[in-house]
Design a protein around this motif. Structure first.
Motif, PDB file in Angstrom:
ATOM      1  N   ASP A 147     -17.123  22.750 -32.711  1.00 20.24           N
ATOM      2  CA  ASP A 147     -16.171  22.526 -33.803  1.00 20.24           C
ATOM      3  C   ASP A 147     -15.114  21.494 -33.420  1.00 20.24           C
ATOM      4  O   ASP A 147     -14.725  20.653 -34.242  1.00 20.24           O
ATOM      5  N   GLY A 166     -18.514  28.067 -35.071  1.00 17.51           N
ATOM      6  CA  GLY A 166     -18.377  28.940 -36.231  1.00 17.51           C
ATOM      7  C   GLY A 166     -17.987  28.213 -37.502  1.00 17.51           C
ATOM      8  O   GLY A 166     -18.518  28.496 -38.586  1.00 17.51           O
ATOM      9  N   LYS A 167     -17.069  27.271 -37.407  1.00 16.05           N
ATOM     10  CA  LYS A 167     -16.629  26.530 -38.603  1.00 16.05           C
ATOM     11  C   LYS A 167     -17.769  25.686 -39.155  1.00 16.05           C
ATOM     12  O   LYS A 167     -18.020  25.672 -40.365  1.00 16.05           O
ATOM     13  N   TYR A 227     -20.284  27.973 -40.793  1.00 14.40           N
ATOM     14  CA  TYR A 227     -19.775  28.497 -42.058  1.00 14.40           C
ATOM     15  C   TYR A 227     -19.856  27.447 -43.168  1.00 14.40           C
ATOM     16  O   TYR A 227     -20.195  27.754 -44.320  1.00 14.40           O
ATOM     17  N   GLU A 228     -19.588  26.190 -42.807  1.00 15.71           N
ATOM     18  CA  GLU A 228     -19.593  25.115 -43.802  1.00 15.71           C
ATOM     19  C   GLU A 228     -20.978  24.513 -44.021  1.00 15.71           C
ATOM     20  O   GLU A 228     -21.146  23.634 -44.860  1.00 15.71           O
ATOM     21  N   TYR A 262     -25.369  33.388 -41.005  1.00 12.22           N
ATOM     22  CA  TYR A 262     -24.773  32.145 -41.505  1.00 12.22           C
ATOM     23  C   TYR A 262     -25.705  31.399 -42.464  1.00 12.22           C
ATOM     24  O   TYR A 262     -25.393  30.294 -42.902  1.00 12.22           O
TER      25      TYR A 262
END
Length: 202
Positions: free
Chosen positions: A111, A147-148, A151-152, A179
């Motif tokens: 990230d 994680g970001k 998620y996106e 995810y």
């Protein structure tokens, strides 16, 4: 298989065999090669220069779940098995290896690299077509540090070597399925590792 125009992240590039192969396939795309072992990193840079490749950006970082510095242990007899996890080398299911050296290396998150991509890579990253992960037992840490991006939905595909002495394949798959990823296939190499192929379901 990488295609023209793709952005490929090679996490655990070693001396660049995969990165160089991918660089020929992505054409106007580019490859980001992460290799924290200073010895292997020198070979990686040399191989990029010897092959006159201009679409690989090599970075001397390990990827993990936080920004820090950590010891990297160098495996004797099989330097490719070098790891941030000491017992992965000593108790390796392929046969234990002696530790012949250690380096303190920078660890960043995926990230962070994406967020700072203009500064680090010279261009913004808005999508990654493929992330290949071969990090000798550190697979879950790499994914938790993304994680970001997960998620996106910024990462389309993964190829991950899961080192079974450190990571449970089912746990890793569940993490990515949550995810929105689906497994294409898994190839098992005895009790040593699985190679899993996953794609984001859009």
């Amino acid at each position: 298989m990488p295609r023209d125009g793709w952005v490929v992240f090679d996490v655990g590039a070693y001396v660049g065999i995969y990165s160089l192969w991918a660089s020929r396939l992505v054409g106007d795309g580019f490859v980001v090669a992460f290799e924290p072992n200073p010895i292997a990193f020198r070979w990686l840079i040399s191989n990029i220069e010897l092959n006159n490749v201009t679409n690989i950006k090599a970075l001397p970082y390990a990827l993990g779940d936080k920004i820090t510095k950590q010891k990297l242990y160098v495996a004797g007899e099989n330097e490719e098995a070098s790891s941030l996890i000491m017992n992965h080398i000593i108790d390796n299911p392929s046969g234990g290896y002696p530790i012949v050296g250690e380096f303190v290396v920078p660890v960043v998150t995926l990230d962070y690299v994406i967020d700072k991509s203009t500064e680090i890579l010279g261009k913004p990253i808005r999508r990654i077509d493929l992330v290949k992960v071969d990090v000798e037992g550190y697979e879950m840490k790499v994914l938790r540090g993304a994680g970001k991006a997960l998620y996106e939905g910024l990462i389309d595909k993964f190829v991950i070597e899961v080192h079974l002495d450190q990571v449970n394949t089912k746990d890793l798959l569940k993490y990515l399925v949550d995810y929105g990823y689906a497994m294409d296939k898994v190839v098992r190499f005895g009790n040593v590792k699985d190679i899993i192929y996953l794609k984001y379901k859009r």
